[in-house]
Design a protein around this motif. Structure first.
Motif, PDB file in Angstrom:
ATOM      1  N   UNK A   1       0.827  -1.209   0.000  1.00 43.45           N
ATOM      2  CA  UNK A   1       0.000   0.000   0.000  1.00 43.45           C
ATOM      3  C   UNK A   1       0.861   1.259   0.000  1.00 43.45           C
ATOM      4  N   UNK A   2       2.005   1.186   0.659  1.00 43.52           N
ATOM      5  CA  UNK A   2       2.890   2.349   0.715  1.00 43.52           C
ATOM      6  C   UNK A   2       3.340   2.781  -0.678  1.00 43.52           C
ATOM      7  N   UNK A   3       3.588   1.832  -1.559  1.00 43.75           N
ATOM      8  CA  UNK A   3       3.988   2.167  -2.925  1.00 43.75           C
ATOM      9  C   UNK A   3       2.811   2.695  -3.734  1.00 43.75           C
ATOM     10  N   UNK A   4       1.615   2.220  -3.439  1.00 42.82           N
ATOM     11  CA  UNK A   4       0.418   2.756  -4.098  1.00 42.82           C
ATOM     12  C   UNK A   4       0.241   4.225  -3.725  1.00 42.82           C
ATOM     13  N   UNK A   5       0.363   4.519  -2.428  1.00 50.99           N
ATOM     14  CA  UNK A   5       0.208   5.893  -1.962  1.00 50.99           C
ATOM     15  C   UNK A   5       1.283   6.801  -2.543  1.00 50.99           C
ATOM     16  N   UNK A   6       2.518   6.336  -2.580  1.00 53.92           N
ATOM     17  CA  UNK A   6       3.614   7.144  -3.120  1.00 53.92           C
ATOM     18  C   UNK A   6       3.409   7.412  -4.608  1.00 53.92           C
ATOM     19  N   UNK A   7       2.928   6.405  -5.331  1.00 51.81           N
ATOM     20  CA  UNK A   7       2.663   6.578  -6.762  1.00 51.81           C
ATOM     21  C   UNK A   7       1.540   7.572  -6.980  1.00 51.81           C
ATOM     22  N   UNK A   8       0.488   7.455  -6.202  1.00 49.79           N
ATOM     23  CA  UNK A   8      -0.652   8.352  -6.349  1.00 49.79           C
ATOM     24  C   UNK A   8      -0.254   9.794  -6.038  1.00 49.79           C
ATOM     25  N   UNK A   9       0.580   9.979  -5.025  1.00 49.95           N
ATOM     26  CA  UNK A   9       1.045  11.326  -4.696  1.00 49.95           C
ATOM     27  C   UNK A   9       1.817  11.932  -5.865  1.00 49.95           C
ATOM     28  N   UNK A  10       2.656  11.130  -6.510  1.00 48.92           N
ATOM     29  CA  UNK A  10       3.404  11.619  -7.675  1.00 48.92           C
ATOM     30  C   UNK A  10       2.469  11.932  -8.835  1.00 48.92           C
ATOM     31  N   UNK A  11       1.475  11.080  -9.043  1.00 45.45           N
ATOM     32  CA  UNK A  11       0.531  11.296 -10.140  1.00 45.45           C
ATOM     33  C   UNK A  11      -0.274  12.581  -9.944  1.00 45.45           C
ATOM     34  N   UNK A  12      -0.636  12.877  -8.704  1.00 48.15           N
ATOM     35  CA  UNK A  12      -1.394  14.099  -8.440  1.00 48.15           C
ATOM     36  C   UNK A  12      -0.581  15.338  -8.777  1.00 48.15           C
ATOM     37  N   UNK A  13       0.731  15.225  -8.688  1.00 50.61           N
ATOM     38  CA  UNK A  13       1.604  16.356  -8.985  1.00 50.61           C
ATOM     39  C   UNK A  13       2.039  16.374 -10.448  1.00 50.61           C
ATOM     40  N   UNK A  14       1.504  15.474 -11.242  1.00 52.29           N
ATOM     41  CA  UNK A  14       1.856  15.428 -12.664  1.00 52.29           C
ATOM     42  C   UNK A  14       0.607  15.745 -13.497  1.00 52.29           C
ATOM     43  N   UNK A  15       0.406  17.009 -13.876  1.00 49.38           N
ATOM     44  CA  UNK A  15      -0.813  17.391 -14.592  1.00 49.38           C
ATOM     45  C   UNK A  15      -0.946  16.780 -15.977  1.00 49.38           C
ATOM     46  N   UNK A  16       0.156  16.301 -16.539  1.00 48.54           N
ATOM     47  CA  UNK A  16       0.090  15.731 -17.882  1.00 48.54           C
ATOM     48  C   UNK A  16      -0.460  14.311 -17.891  1.00 48.54           C
ATOM     49  N   UNK A  17      -0.606  13.700 -16.728  1.00 49.86           N
ATOM     50  CA  UNK A  17      -1.247  12.380 -16.664  1.00 49.86           C
ATOM     51  C   UNK A  17      -2.701  12.611 -16.260  1.00 49.86           C
TER      52      UNK A  17
END
Length: 235
Positions: free
Chosen positions: A177-193
């Motif tokens: 779950x920790x990697x899911x949360x870390x990935x989601x946090x990065x995705x939220x900061x990437x407007x192009x995705x």
């Protein structure tokens, strides 16, 4: 960013809040009890007390405040069909309508890989769970929001390793779950995705690099679409 998390007291929600706070973001969320709000306040998180199954569109929209993005990580974790429909189905529909009502564009949903548990003999309740989750994915993907759907593999309590496999289609395995949360946090900061369904599994690519790779893929897709619009009829 200012992020509102529906499901902030859940396992992924708590981890996501921690990741966002570490990035310097402002984090808000929805909780069901005053005690939960008090606990989150000690972490610098403002929470609104309310039951997702009882809130109106306007009430939930007001709870969002000045959020730049809304994340739906709530889940029934199975249970009765009524509970699954209320949280995993109607809850997502409510979040879509409230996000639109609040004038917020970005809504991210943590969903489930369709292949999950397919090696098992599933009973009717579990099959219904997957049906409701798919209906929620469809509803969000057909909305006019700047949406993102993340489908992780089987979730584990293992420590995060910081590397993943992320893309439009991934094999079903398991992931902390920790990697899911870390990935989601990065995705939220990437407007192009944006306006994409991404699947997530364990892998060897650092999370930041995996997100950047999908951002480049999104840019390439946008360029192709613009080119098609400029040259109708060409293959």
């Amino acid at each position: 960013m200012d992020v509102f998390i529906i499901g902030i007291t859940g396992k992924i929600g708590r981890l996501l809040a921690r990741e966002l706070l570490a990035k310097g973001d402002t984090v808000h969320g929805l909780v069901r009890r005053d005690g939960q709000r008090t606990d989150l306040a000690t972490q610098g998180i403002h929470a609104v007390v309310g039951d997702l199954t009882d809130l109106s569109v306007t009430e939930l929209a007001d709870a969002f405040g000045n959020a730049d993005a809304v994340v739906f990580t709530a889940g029934s974790n199975g249970g009765s069909a009524q509970t699954m429909k209320a949280i995993d189905g109607d809850g997502v529909t409510l979040a879509i309508e409230a996000t639109r009502h609040a004038g917020i564009q970005r809504l991210a949903l943590v969903s489930v890989l369709p292949e999950s548990w397919r090696e098992r003999d599933l009973d009717d309740e579990v099959e219904y769970y997957f049906t409701v989750k798919k209906q929620a994915d469809v509803a969000l993907s057909r909305s006019d929001l700047d949406w993102l759907i993340l489908r992780p593999s089987l979730l584990t309590e293992d420590p995060g390793v910081g590397t993943v496999s992320l893309g439009p289609a991934e094999f079903h395995g398991q992931i902390p779950r920790a990697d899911v949360a870390a990935t989601l946090a990065e995705l939220l900061h990437e407007p192009h995705v944006n306006r994409r369904i991404l699947e997530l599994n364990t892998g060897t690519t650092p999370i930041e690099d995996a997100v950047k790779a999908n951002a480049r893929a999104s840019d390439g897709r946008a360029h192709v679409e613009q080119g098609d619009a400029r040259s109708p009829g060409k293959q």
